[in-house]
Design a protein around this motif. Structure first.
Motif, PDB file in Angstrom:
ATOM      1  N   GLY A  25      39.423  49.971  42.678  1.00 20.40           N
ATOM      2  CA  GLY A  25      39.677  49.555  44.051  1.00 20.40           C
ATOM      3  C   GLY A  25      40.867  50.281  44.657  1.00 20.40           C
ATOM      4  N   SER A  83      28.196  45.395  48.699  1.00 20.96           N
ATOM      5  CA  SER A  83      28.139  44.215  47.836  1.00 20.96           C
ATOM      6  C   SER A  83      27.601  43.057  48.667  1.00 20.96           C
ATOM      7  N   VAL A 135      33.798  44.998  38.995  1.00 26.60           N
ATOM      8  CA  VAL A 135      34.238  44.531  40.304  1.00 26.60           C
ATOM      9  C   VAL A 135      34.680  43.079  40.183  1.00 26.60           C
ATOM     10  N   SER A 137      33.100  48.367  47.061  1.00 29.27           N
ATOM     11  CA  SER A 137      33.242  47.994  45.654  1.00 29.27           C
ATOM     12  C   SER A 137      32.720  49.118  44.776  1.00 29.27           C
ATOM     13  N   LEU A 189      34.481  41.044  42.995  1.00 28.83           N
ATOM     14  CA  LEU A 189      33.827  40.304  44.062  1.00 28.83           C
ATOM     15  C   LEU A 189      32.845  39.324  43.459  1.00 28.83           C
ATOM     16  N   ARG A 209      26.029  44.273  43.663  1.00 24.22           N
ATOM     17  CA  ARG A 209      27.427  44.671  43.829  1.00 24.22           C
ATOM     18  C   ARG A 209      27.588  46.131  43.430  1.00 24.22           C
ATOM     19  N   ALA A 210      28.628  46.775  44.028  1.00 25.82           N
ATOM     20  CA  ALA A 210      28.935  48.177  43.715  1.00 25.82           C
ATOM     21  C   ALA A 210      27.715  49.073  43.905  1.00 25.82           C
ATOM     22  N   ALA A 244      38.579  46.538  37.932  1.00 32.40           N
ATOM     23  CA  ALA A 244      38.255  46.437  39.358  1.00 32.40           C
ATOM     24  C   ALA A 244      39.430  46.894  40.209  1.00 32.40           C
TER      25      ALA A 244
END
Length: 444
Positions: free
Chosen positions: A351, A239, A270, A372, A272, A231-232, A347
């Motif tokens: 975001g 992600s 994040v 992300s 997600l 992720r990120a 996040a």
């Protein structure tokens, strides 16, 4: 073919030493083709097996590489200057978007955590002979990994994510082995791989992570390891989603002997969901650093993996630093347990800034990505020109894509953590003016 330099020696060790002297002196420069083994054996009046043994020793040391019928050649020397130096220092009055640091306003204060760690240390005194991982730290970290579906495995602590990646690669690979890496990808990993005497093969990335077809191609070509950001992803913000995870796990199931390294770069910044690949191969490692959410200077990362991998990492660690400071482990544990970071708030903050910048760029005809994390990846027609024009406009983008690319098109990375709402419009104007003609995004 060898110019004035004459390789000498009768034994394999002597021949290898002679070639290394030539490399060290510059008489055998990077890329220089060495004579075929039988030709050199005839010249030195030795058995071809002796030359083969010398070449094998040099390959293992990362001095030369062999490319089938193209023969053996001197390897390109590991870069003495890291990709991190490919940046423009921000002069006074210029906003710097290139460092990649988290927003200090979103980092927790460390005072209570360090005080709690010191109080705990007053009881244990941090002496030699204690367990390298604080048991309470291990229990808390393991519970969080379990909740995210990371397979069970022993746990170690390293001095950040890059330290973990280096130790895992060194535990399994030898100089000359090939590692599949994301392209664009984390510049530090792209530096680390050749520094270890390994060869990098690029794997394309889209918003959902590494492309399965590219991973399959890299593993079929002989890559012995794969490094993935969950992720990120730095720099593109990719992600790994559920569908891509299924595709990648299917590919890895066909290559069970490949070493899999996952870096959960977006942990705690994040919202997600995590879709881990861990366990799809025999040897694997999963890494979480405290840097982005709790502070880069903490230098604490959690590493789990298969028993052999973690045992090798810990064994080598014992011969070096011994352990990561238990004071720091206890401080991070306190930050976790006290809820010092509100992941959803962090996040949302990153975001909102990412989405606002990407939308503003789109309105100006510039395509950008940032699913992300803290970065936005902007394709440009000329990196050097774009960075210079941004600097002239008062923005040190300072992260030309060359820091993060192998074979992919030119781009710049913008870190959103220093931005305010008032910055979005002026920055988007500057990027639109600097980016050159708009063109489709391609990571492959």
């Amino acid at each position: 073919m060898l110019g004035e330099y004459r390789i000498s020696g009768r034994r394999a060790s002597e021949i290898a030493a002679s070639i290394e002297r030539g490399v060290g002196s510059g008489d055998l420069p990077p890329g220089h083709v060495l004579p075929p083994m039988r030709e050199l054996a005839a010249r030195l009046e030795v058995n071809p097996n002796t030359v083969a043994a010398a070449y094998r020793t040099l390959r293992e040391r990362g001095v030369i590489e062999t490319a089938g019928r193209r023969g053996s050649r001197v390897r390109a020397a590991p870069a003495s200057t890291s990709r991190g130096s490919l940046r423009i220092e921000a002069p006074p009055g210029v906003r710097d978007l290139g460092e990649g640091n988290p927003d200090p306003e979103l980092l927790p204060g460390l005072g209570p955590a360090l005080a709690a760690a010191a109080a705990a240390d007053a009881e244990s005194h941090g002496l030699y002979g204690q367990a390298p991982v604080v048991p309470e730290f291990a229990a808390y970290a393991r519970a969080a990994l379990d909740a995210d579906g990371v397979p069970a495995g022993p746990l170690a602590v390293t001095s950040g994510a890059l330290d973990a990646i280096e130790r895992v690669l060194a535990a399994h690979l030898r100089p000359g082995d090939t590692v599949a890496v994301e392209d664009p990808g984390w510049g530090s990993v792209l530096d680390l791989v050749p520094a270890l005497g390994l060869r990098a093969v690029p794997v394309g990335v889209d918003d959902s992570g590494p492309l399965a077809a590219d991973v399959e191609r890299a593993l079929r070509s002989g890559a012995r390891a794969l490094v993935v950001t969950c992720r990120a992803q730095n720099p593109t913000g990719a992600s790994v989603d559920a569908r891509r995870a299924r595709e990648l796990r299917a590919v890895l199931a066909r290559h069970p002997d490949v070493l899999l390294i996952e870096d959960d770069h977006g942990h705690a910044i994040v919202d997600l969901p995590l879709h881990p690949l861990a366990g799809a191969t025999v040897h694997w490692a999963f890494i979480r650093s405290a840097a982005k959410a709790y502070g880069p200077d903490l230098r604490v990362a959690t590493l789990t993996g298969d028993a052999v991998t973690v045992d090798r990492v810990e064994g080598r660690q014992r011969l070096g630093p011994g352990w990561v400071s238990r004071l720091l482990q206890r401080a991070v544990l306190h930050l976790w347990a006290s809820g010092a970071v509100d992941t959803r708030t962090v996040a949302r903050s990153y975001g909102d800034r990412r989405d606002a910048l990407i939308q503003a760029l789109a309105e100006r005809g510039v395509s950008a990505r940032g699913r992300s994390g803290m970065n936005v990846w902007v394709p440009v027609s000329d990196e050097t020109g774009a960075v210079a024009r941004l600097l002239h406009a008062g923005w040190a983008a300072a992260a030309p894509g060359a820091r993060f690319r192998l074979d992919t098109p030119q781009a710049v990375r913008l870190t959103v953590s220093p931005l305010t709402a008032a910055d979005i419009g002026p920055l988007a104007d500057a990027v639109a003016a600097a980016a050159g003609p708009a063109r489709p995004v391609s990571y492959g």
